[in-house]
Motif scaffolding. Structure first.
Motif, mmCIF file in Angstrom:
data_model
loop_
_atom_site.group_PDB
_atom_site.id
_atom_site.type_symbol
_atom_site.label_atom_id
_atom_site.label_comp_id
_atom_site.label_asym_id
_atom_site.label_seq_id
_atom_site.Cartn_x
_atom_site.Cartn_y
_atom_site.Cartn_z
ATOM 1 N N ARG A 139 10.294 89.240 44.228
ATOM 2 C CA ARG A 139 10.081 88.173 44.894
ATOM 3 C C ARG A 139 8.922 87.428 44.432
ATOM 4 O O ARG A 139 7.916 87.755 45.173
ATOM 5 C CB ARG A 139 10.304 88.093 46.460
ATOM 6 C CG ARG A 139 10.781 86.800 46.994
ATOM 7 C CD ARG A 139 9.481 86.094 47.874
ATOM 8 N NE ARG A 139 8.282 86.629 47.216
ATOM 9 C CZ ARG A 139 7.296 86.965 48.245
ATOM 10 N NH1 ARG A 139 7.685 86.966 49.273
ATOM 11 N NH2 ARG A 139 6.098 87.187 47.597
ATOM 12 N N PRO A 148 7.585 72.975 49.372
ATOM 13 C CA PRO A 148 7.254 72.627 50.718
ATOM 14 C C PRO A 148 5.970 72.977 51.030
ATOM 15 O O PRO A 148 5.143 72.233 52.041
ATOM 16 C CB PRO A 148 8.151 73.589 51.515
ATOM 17 C CG PRO A 148 9.347 74.383 50.832
ATOM 18 C CD PRO A 148 8.592 74.046 49.374
ATOM 19 N N ILE A 180 1.119 78.749 54.181
ATOM 20 C CA ILE A 180 1.880 80.153 54.436
ATOM 21 C C ILE A 180 3.183 80.098 55.359
ATOM 22 O O ILE A 180 4.047 80.408 55.022
ATOM 23 C CB ILE A 180 0.898 81.148 54.847
ATOM 24 C CG1 ILE A 180 -0.330 81.359 53.931
ATOM 25 C CG2 ILE A 180 1.392 82.563 55.246
ATOM 26 C CD1 ILE A 180 -1.351 82.381 54.513
ATOM 27 N N SER A 181 2.874 79.400 56.542
ATOM 28 C CA SER A 181 3.963 79.255 57.288
ATOM 29 C C SER A 181 5.199 78.127 56.639
ATOM 30 O O SER A 181 6.227 78.528 56.945
ATOM 31 C CB SER A 181 3.499 78.421 58.520
ATOM 32 O OG SER A 181 2.829 79.087 59.387
ATOM 33 N N ALA A 182 4.742 77.435 55.814
ATOM 34 C CA ALA A 182 5.618 76.420 55.292
ATOM 35 C C ALA A 182 6.593 76.966 54.081
ATOM 36 O O ALA A 182 7.521 76.408 53.711
ATOM 37 C CB ALA A 182 4.972 75.205 54.787
ATOM 38 N N CYS A 183 6.109 78.032 53.509
ATOM 39 C CA CYS A 183 6.740 78.493 52.468
ATOM 40 C C CYS A 183 8.089 79.702 52.856
ATOM 41 O O CYS A 183 8.019 80.325 53.692
ATOM 42 C CB CYS A 183 6.012 79.545 51.610
ATOM 43 S SG CYS A 183 7.087 80.509 50.324
ATOM 44 N N PRO A 184 9.337 78.854 52.688
ATOM 45 C CA PRO A 184 10.481 79.620 53.104
ATOM 46 C C PRO A 184 10.673 80.859 52.267
ATOM 47 O O PRO A 184 11.877 81.547 52.853
ATOM 48 C CB PRO A 184 11.728 78.601 52.548
ATOM 49 C CG PRO A 184 10.975 77.556 51.934
ATOM 50 C CD PRO A 184 9.746 77.864 51.774
ATOM 51 N N TYR A 185 10.000 81.309 51.261
ATOM 52 C CA TYR A 185 10.310 82.614 50.693
ATOM 53 C C TYR A 185 8.872 83.563 51.196
ATOM 54 O O TYR A 185 9.149 84.847 50.428
ATOM 55 C CB TYR A 185 10.202 82.271 49.383
ATOM 56 C CG TYR A 185 11.098 81.261 48.951
ATOM 57 C CD1 TYR A 185 12.627 81.691 49.058
ATOM 58 C CD2 TYR A 185 10.967 80.079 48.679
ATOM 59 C CE1 TYR A 185 13.535 80.831 48.621
ATOM 60 C CE2 TYR A 185 11.675 79.084 48.305
ATOM 61 C CZ TYR A 185 13.160 79.483 48.354
ATOM 62 O OH TYR A 185 13.942 78.302 48.001
ATOM 63 N N GLY A 186 8.137 83.193 52.124
ATOM 64 C CA GLY A 186 7.365 84.272 52.151
ATOM 65 C C GLY A 186 6.198 84.751 51.134
ATOM 66 O O GLY A 186 5.636 85.554 50.799
ATOM 67 N N ARG A 188 3.529 83.434 50.066
ATOM 68 C CA ARG A 188 1.775 82.997 50.034
ATOM 69 C C ARG A 188 1.180 84.099 50.763
ATOM 70 O O ARG A 188 2.012 84.308 51.932
ATOM 71 C CB ARG A 188 1.581 81.813 50.397
ATOM 72 C CG ARG A 188 1.916 80.693 49.334
ATOM 73 C CD ARG A 188 2.054 79.380 49.986
ATOM 74 N NE ARG A 188 1.886 78.408 48.828
ATOM 75 C CZ ARG A 188 1.026 77.645 48.626
ATOM 76 N NH1 ARG A 188 -0.054 77.780 49.098
ATOM 77 N NH2 ARG A 188 1.148 76.966 47.285
ATOM 78 N N LEU A 281 17.185 81.586 45.227
ATOM 79 C CA LEU A 281 17.302 81.926 46.910
ATOM 80 C C LEU A 281 17.207 80.600 47.680
ATOM 81 O O LEU A 281 16.625 79.681 47.314
ATOM 82 C CB LEU A 281 15.758 82.813 46.986
ATOM 83 C CG LEU A 281 15.862 84.252 46.445
ATOM 84 C CD1 LEU A 281 14.548 84.599 46.674
ATOM 85 C CD2 LEU A 281 17.005 85.105 46.698
ATOM 86 N N LYS A 282 17.848 80.665 48.755
ATOM 87 C CA LYS A 282 17.847 79.530 49.669
ATOM 88 C C LYS A 282 17.892 78.356 49.179
ATOM 89 O O LYS A 282 17.142 77.169 49.556
ATOM 90 C CB LYS A 282 16.393 79.566 50.702
ATOM 91 C CG LYS A 282 16.304 80.810 51.328
ATOM 92 C CD LYS A 282 15.214 80.746 52.327
ATOM 93 C CE LYS A 282 14.993 82.091 53.199
ATOM 94 N NZ LYS A 282 14.009 82.012 54.283
#
Lengths: 295, 433
Positions: A139, A148, A180-186, A188, A281-282
């Motif tokens: 990933r 995002p 960091i919070s906004a990334c849907p893929y984690g 960051r 992904l997503k």
């Protein structure tokens, strides 16, 4: 009783035989492959680009030809203006063996401290015994077209480059961790200022060596960027600029990771993206990732 | 004696807190227990708690100065002061949460118009100016009187803070002054209403716009932020006024109005929370589900049931109900205090549960590191610095309360601007007790 001894006897003989057969077969196969691929290359039209690199390996291992092709395409892409190339990555999950050499290569290339990770490999297990299977999902950052993370940055320190790479200006970043919070893929992670050899008599030299992310020579010193900044995968931008493929592509032992210019319809990644196995992904979030998976 | 103990305690806590802040600034973010997967923690919880407290108090003050809810006239200055001090606290928390706090000015220089946080920072700064302006306008006559009639520090404060304004002695000019003040307070209040909604609704939107976190990513979140802000603001003012407000014949009326409002806000808040949870749990989107379950019956269950439901809803309603029978001011005040503390639980449960599940299943095991986990409990430095900042702002508030004309606004000797000048009947019952 006697049958069993007899069987053991025959087995001994056959094992010896097998070994010698195997040796012969290997030799034969190698020779055969060499001959076949040699004729193949000769049979190809002479219009194919001349390769200055050693040819023997790439002739014998078809996957290595892919690396050379990606390398060539990288050169071509770098000749173009920056806004006319779109970097993309394709990861073949059937080829990925879950060795994590991309993770390790990335860690080493970018001299990542503890807690900072650009490309972990997620291991998935399917089914119930005895019908089980494993699958691996490396990933990296997805370098989303509708990212995002760049949208929410209050100072515009993280931004989408014209060539599609989502990068971070370490000197601008205030470390609010909104992205960091906004990334849907984690994808960051934050540089918390930790060291591997913290709490030992001295910090080891390898931790204090500068990294070359974004082409800037930066050593990690206390409270100085990139410490207390968000960090992420940047497709090894500094390597691309030097005409090299990203580290994870180079170190992938199964040749499961491909990289190239999506805007060139003849590139390897463009070909692979056309596959019916392709998946992102997503996808439902509308982020339009530029990392594709082949399922 | 009690006062001395109170101030020494606050000073001690402030000192310890500032030591913790010193450690935090020297050592950077690694003094926290935050992780890259659980990236916002205690400081963000208190940031939104104080911003909410500020917006709520301010909106309460607009009910007086804009919507002419005259029964609440007595608490106008209290609400403005708590709006100001809470905002200072909120901004302090967001500042220490930055990895590079020394770069806070970047937010004003490098702009990214698509960032909610960027907009919010501008909102906060304009809002702080607005609150300051309004507070000055409602206090200026008292400040002028302080400069003229008081001695010592109060006289100096009066001179400095009145910014050269003096209450006129001639009745004609006096009326003009009153008229100007009244008009400007109303204008500022009118600008302030959308601004305060923007301040806290916008703070909610910081969370609500994140598609990565289904727990936040719904449009009820900013609304819950606003309503719970109103709950906390009116609760704080109720607490302050019940315990420390001037005892006079109006007090029961004012308290009755305040507690009526408080119960109304708590009720609306409960409905919204119920809607959020019922819809979320019914829909069963996995990531949202993990967070909701963690709140209702998981690691945040205790905080939810004891704090959010118990202290911020059931207990205050019960206390207010009981206080109606015996007319106890203490009970009303306690109801306010309990709600304010309960709102901390609300804020905890708004922020932390969003981080309990991995963005991609399996990511939690993909790379093992103590900074790559979906689990968080604040470190001692985080807790101490939080306590310190709270003590510091309570200290600020107490000093302002003592030195500034916050509760003396109807004393004819110090106030040139009497209630009658508004043409307001404070004894009238806009709300029945």
């Amino acid at each position: 009783m006697s049958e069993i001894t007899k069987e053991e006897g025959t087995q001994k003989v056959s094992r010896r035989q097998i070994i010698s057969d195997l040796a012969k077969a290997t030799f034969g196969l190698a020779a055969g492959v060499a001959v076949v691929s040699a004729t193949k290359v000769q049979a190809e039209p002479s219009g194919a680009p001349q390769e200055q690199l050693p040819q023997s390996l790439s002739k014998q291992i078809p996957q290595d030809q892919m690396v050379l092709r990606m390398q060539r395409e990288l050169y071509t892409a770098m000749q173009k203006p920056v806004d006319q190339r779109q970097w993309a990555m394709v990861i073949d999950q059937r080829k990925c063996v879950g060795c994590s050499s991309c993770t390790v290569g990335c860690k080493a290339e970018n001299k990542l401290p503890p807690g900072v990770i650009y490309r972990p490999v997620i291991e998935e297990e399917y089914g119930t015994f005895p019908n089980v299977a494993r699958r691996f999902l490396p990933r990296p950052c997805m370098h989303c077209t509708n990212s995002p993370c760049t949208k929410v940055c209050p100072v515009g320190a993280t931004y989408k480059r014209e060539d599609g790479i989502v990068s971070i200006d370490y000197d601008k970043c205030i470390g609010c961790r909104y992205c960091i919070s906004a990334c849907p893929y984690g994808a960051r992670t934050f540089d918390w200022g930790d060291y591997y050899t913290e709490g030992t008599p001295e910090l080891q030299k390898y931790e204090l060596e500068p990294a070359f992310e974004y082409g800037e020579k930066r050593a990690r010193t206390k409270n100085e960027s990139p410490i207390n900044n968000t960090r992420k995968c940047h497709f090894c931008l500094h390597r691309l600029n030097a005409g090299m493929l990203p580290m994870c592509v180079t170190t992938c032992i199964g040749r499961a990771t491909y990289f190239g210019d999506k805007s060139n319809p003849e590139s390897l990644v463009s070909e692979l993206i056309g596959s019916s196995r392709v998946l992102r992904l997503k996808e439902e979030l509308g982020t339009e990732p530029n990392v594709y998976y082949l399922l | 004696m009690l006062k001395r103990f109170y101030y020494s305690l606050l000073l001690l806590l402030t000192g310890v807190g500032f030591w913790a802040l010193g450690v935090r600034f020297m050592d950077g973010m690694n003094v926290t227990n935050l992780t890259s997967y659980f990236s916002w923690g205690l400081w963000v919880v208190f940031y939104i708690f104080f911003i909410g407290l500020s917006a709520g108090s301010f909106l309460l003050s607009t009910m007086i100065y804009v919507f002419k809810m005259h029964a609440l006239e007595k608490v106008g200055r209290i609400s403005l002061l708590s709006a100001l001090i809470s905002l200072v606290a909120g901004l302090m928390f967001v500042l220490i949460d930055l990895g590079h706090p020394e770069r806070f000015w970047h937010t004003l220089v490098y702009r990214n118009m698509s960032s909610v946080l960027e907009w919010e920072i501008h909102f906060y700064l304009l809002y702080i100016l607005l609150v300051l302006g309004e507070l000055w306008l409602v206090m200026r006559d008292d400040l002028s009187a302080m400069a003229l009639n008081q001695i010592g520090i109060r006289r100096i404060l009066g001179k400095v803070l009145s910014l050269g304004y003096r209450t006129s002695t001639t009745s004609e000019e006096r009326n003009q002054q009153i008229h100007t003040a009244e008009r400007w307070v109303r204008i500022l209040g009118m600008i302030g209403v959308p601004m305060a909604l923007g301040v806290h609704g916008g703070t909610g939107s910081i969370f609500a716009v994140q598609i990565a976190k289904p727990f936040w990513n719904n449009s009820i979140v900013p609304i819950i932020f606003i309503v719970s802000a109103l709950v906390s603001g009116s609760a704080l003012v109720t607490f302050l006024y019940a315990f420390f407000g001037k005892k006079d014949s109006d007090k029961p009326n004012v308290l009755a109005s305040l507690t009526n409002l408080l119960i109304l806000f708590i009720g609306v808040d409960l409905i919204l929370v119920l809607a959020e949870f019922l819809v979320g749990l019914y829909s069963g989107i996995p990531e949202d589900m993990h967070s909701l379950k963690a709140v209702v019956a998981g690691q945040y269950g205790l905080i939810f049931w004891l704090g959010q439901i118990g202290m911020a809803a059931i207990l205050p309603i019960l206390l207010i109900r009981l206080s109606r029978k015996n007319g106890s001011e203490v009970m009303k005040g306690l109801a306010g205090l309990s709600t304010v503390i309960g709102i901390i639980a609300v804020r905890i449960n708004l922020v932390l549960p969003a981080y309990v599940s991995p963005q991609i299943p399996g990511l939690e095991n993909a790379y093992v590191d103590s900074r790559l986990v979906y689990d968080y409990f604040p470190s001692s430095i985080e807790i101490l610095s939080t306590l310190g900042i709270i003590a510091f702002v309570v200290l600020l508030f107490s000093i302002a309360w003592e030195l500034l004309p916050i509760v003396s606004n109807n004393d004819p000797k110090t106030s040139g601007r009497r209630i009658e000048n508004y043409g307001i009947d404070t004894k009238g019952t806009t709300h029945s007790a």
